[in-house]
Design a protein around this motif. Structure first.
Motif, PDB file in Angstrom:
ATOM      1  N   ILE A  46     -27.664  33.505 -92.468  1.00 59.64           N
ATOM      2  CA  ILE A  46     -27.132  31.946 -92.856  1.00 59.64           C
ATOM      3  C   ILE A  46     -27.931  31.686 -94.122  1.00 59.64           C
ATOM      4  O   ILE A  46     -27.345  31.084 -94.886  1.00 59.64           O
ATOM      5  CB  ILE A  46     -27.190  31.306 -91.619  1.00 59.64           C
ATOM      6  CG1 ILE A  46     -26.073  31.689 -90.656  1.00 59.64           C
ATOM      7  CG2 ILE A  46     -26.852  30.028 -92.053  1.00 59.64           C
ATOM      8  CD1 ILE A  46     -24.689  31.681 -90.607  1.00 59.64           C
ATOM      9  N   TYR A  50     -26.111  30.117 -97.404  1.00 57.03           N
ATOM     10  CA  TYR A  50     -26.682  28.777 -97.732  1.00 57.03           C
ATOM     11  C   TYR A  50     -27.035  28.703 -99.225  1.00 57.03           C
ATOM     12  O   TYR A  50     -26.661  27.840 -99.982  1.00 57.03           O
ATOM     13  CB  TYR A  50     -27.582  28.172 -96.532  1.00 57.03           C
ATOM     14  CG  TYR A  50     -28.053  26.614 -96.817  1.00 57.03           C
ATOM     15  CD1 TYR A  50     -27.320  25.838 -96.317  1.00 57.03           C
ATOM     16  CD2 TYR A  50     -28.818  26.335 -97.826  1.00 57.03           C
ATOM     17  CE1 TYR A  50     -27.784  24.470 -96.417  1.00 57.03           C
ATOM     18  CE2 TYR A  50     -29.238  25.141 -98.037  1.00 57.03           C
ATOM     19  CZ  TYR A  50     -28.793  24.005 -97.178  1.00 57.03           C
ATOM     20  OH  TYR A  50     -29.235  22.662 -97.272  1.00 57.03           O
ATOM     21  N   PHE A  90     -17.130  36.323 -88.112  1.00 51.24           N
ATOM     22  CA  PHE A  90     -18.057  35.503 -88.485  1.00 51.24           C
ATOM     23  C   PHE A  90     -17.719  34.289 -88.254  1.00 51.24           C
ATOM     24  O   PHE A  90     -16.710  33.570 -88.876  1.00 51.24           O
ATOM     25  CB  PHE A  90     -18.375  35.695 -89.941  1.00 51.24           C
ATOM     26  CG  PHE A  90     -19.638  34.945 -90.378  1.00 51.24           C
ATOM     27  CD1 PHE A  90     -20.992  34.962 -90.089  1.00 51.24           C
ATOM     28  CD2 PHE A  90     -19.172  33.779 -91.320  1.00 51.24           C
ATOM     29  CE1 PHE A  90     -21.891  34.307 -90.460  1.00 51.24           C
ATOM     30  CE2 PHE A  90     -20.155  32.898 -91.783  1.00 51.24           C
ATOM     31  CZ  PHE A  90     -21.465  32.923 -91.468  1.00 51.24           C
ATOM     32  N   ALA A  91     -18.275  33.417 -87.368  1.00 48.67           N
ATOM     33  CA  ALA A  91     -17.724  31.960 -87.114  1.00 48.67           C
ATOM     34  C   ALA A  91     -18.538  30.913 -87.705  1.00 48.67           C
ATOM     35  O   ALA A  91     -18.117  29.559 -87.235  1.00 48.67           O
ATOM     36  CB  ALA A  91     -17.817  31.760 -85.625  1.00 48.67           C
ATOM     37  N   ASP A  92     -19.486  30.991 -88.675  1.00 53.49           N
ATOM     38  CA  ASP A  92     -20.307  29.956 -89.310  1.00 53.49           C
ATOM     39  C   ASP A  92     -19.994  29.734 -90.738  1.00 53.49           C
ATOM     40  O   ASP A  92     -21.012  29.175 -91.454  1.00 53.49           O
ATOM     41  CB  ASP A  92     -21.519  30.225 -89.096  1.00 53.49           C
ATOM     42  CG  ASP A  92     -22.123  30.168 -87.525  1.00 53.49           C
ATOM     43  OD1 ASP A  92     -21.552  29.252 -86.656  1.00 53.49           O
ATOM     44  OD2 ASP A  92     -22.883  30.901 -86.878  1.00 53.49           O
ATOM     45  N   PRO A  94     -19.278  27.211 -92.167  1.00 56.52           N
ATOM     46  CA  PRO A  94     -19.468  25.438 -92.396  1.00 56.52           C
ATOM     47  C   PRO A  94     -21.089  25.617 -92.826  1.00 56.52           C
ATOM     48  O   PRO A  94     -21.683  24.806 -93.536  1.00 56.52           O
ATOM     49  CB  PRO A  94     -19.144  24.688 -91.262  1.00 56.52           C
ATOM     50  CG  PRO A  94     -17.727  25.551 -90.720  1.00 56.52           C
ATOM     51  CD  PRO A  94     -18.103  26.865 -91.011  1.00 56.52           C
ATOM     52  N   LYS A  95     -21.788  26.311 -92.017  1.00 59.95           N
ATOM     53  CA  LYS A  95     -23.299  26.388 -92.182  1.00 59.95           C
ATOM     54  C   LYS A  95     -23.448  27.088 -93.512  1.00 59.95           C
ATOM     55  O   LYS A  95     -24.825  26.765 -94.076  1.00 59.95           O
ATOM     56  CB  LYS A  95     -23.902  27.381 -91.005  1.00 59.95           C
ATOM     57  CG  LYS A  95     -23.946  26.486 -89.865  1.00 59.95           C
ATOM     58  CD  LYS A  95     -24.464  27.413 -88.686  1.00 59.95           C
ATOM     59  CE  LYS A  95     -24.436  26.782 -87.166  1.00 59.95           C
ATOM     60  NZ  LYS A  95     -25.232  27.874 -86.239  1.00 59.95           N
ATOM     61  N   VAL A  96     -22.715  27.822 -93.917  1.00 59.47           N
ATOM     62  CA  VAL A  96     -23.089  28.452 -95.168  1.00 59.47           C
ATOM     63  C   VAL A  96     -22.592  27.436 -96.350  1.00 59.47           C
ATOM     64  O   VAL A  96     -23.454  27.127 -97.246  1.00 59.47           O
ATOM     65  CB  VAL A  96     -22.144  29.922 -95.360  1.00 59.47           C
ATOM     66  CG1 VAL A  96     -22.233  30.266 -96.961  1.00 59.47           C
ATOM     67  CG2 VAL A  96     -22.617  30.802 -94.839  1.00 59.47           C
ATOM     68  N   ASN A  98     -22.681  24.146 -95.978  1.00 62.70           N
ATOM     69  CA  ASN A  98     -23.552  23.234 -96.275  1.00 62.70           C
ATOM     70  C   ASN A  98     -24.484  23.247 -97.333  1.00 62.70           C
ATOM     71  O   ASN A  98     -25.017  22.290 -97.844  1.00 62.70           O
ATOM     72  CB  ASN A  98     -24.242  23.332 -94.923  1.00 62.70           C
ATOM     73  CG  ASN A  98     -23.536  22.454 -93.728  1.00 62.70           C
ATOM     74  OD1 ASN A  98     -22.444  21.790 -93.961  1.00 62.70           O
ATOM     75  ND2 ASN A  98     -24.111  22.701 -92.529  1.00 62.70           N
TER      76      ASN A  98
END
Length: 139
Positions: A46, A50, A90-92, A94-96, A98
């Motif tokens: 992650i 990011y 891959f479920a994230d 939004p975290k990337v 960010n």
């Protein structure tokens, strides 16, 4: 310090003003060492995604500075669309993305807060890890 903006890679422009809005073409994750590639969910952490999104936001700021002559002409960031090269599970995303959003708030404060989409996609140009497209409003 902002990177050198890249030239459009096809039959389009990097930025276009309509009324008081500047629409920016998408930019892919490129840093001082070149293109940041990969697929989230199949290797990169992650934190790497990011950082790649942050590089995209820096590239967008560089494009804006070249297009407008100064970032001082920007009233606010309106929207950010973030695309993450990812495996289907891959479920994230939004975290990337960010990484881009956080940088824009660091630079512009409250005026950097924006509406956003963060989407996982099957592929991106040149196998880039992240692509970010955005819209800003002028003063």
């Amino acid at each position: 310090m902002l990177p050198e903006p890249s030239a459009a890679g096809g039959n389009y422009v990097s930025a276009k003003t309509v009324g008081s809005l500047v629409y920016l073409s998408g930019v892919i994750s490129t840093g001082p060492d070149g293109l940041v590639t990969g697929k989230m969910g199949a290797g990169p952490a992650i934190e790497e995604g990011y950082a790649a999104a942050r590089l995209c936001a820096l590239a967008q700021l560089a494009a804006l500075k070249k297009y407008l002559g100064s970032l001082d002409a920007i009233a606010e960031v309106v929207s950010v669309n973030g695309y993450v090269n990812a495996t289907p599970d891959f479920a994230d995303p939004p975290k990337v993305i960010n990484g881009a959003s956080d940088l824009l708030v660091e630079v512009f404060g409250e005026a950097g807060r924006h509406v956003r989409a963060a989407i996982g996609v099957a592929s991106l140009p040149r196998n880039a890890l992240v692509e970010v497209q955005m819209v800003v409003a002028l003063k």
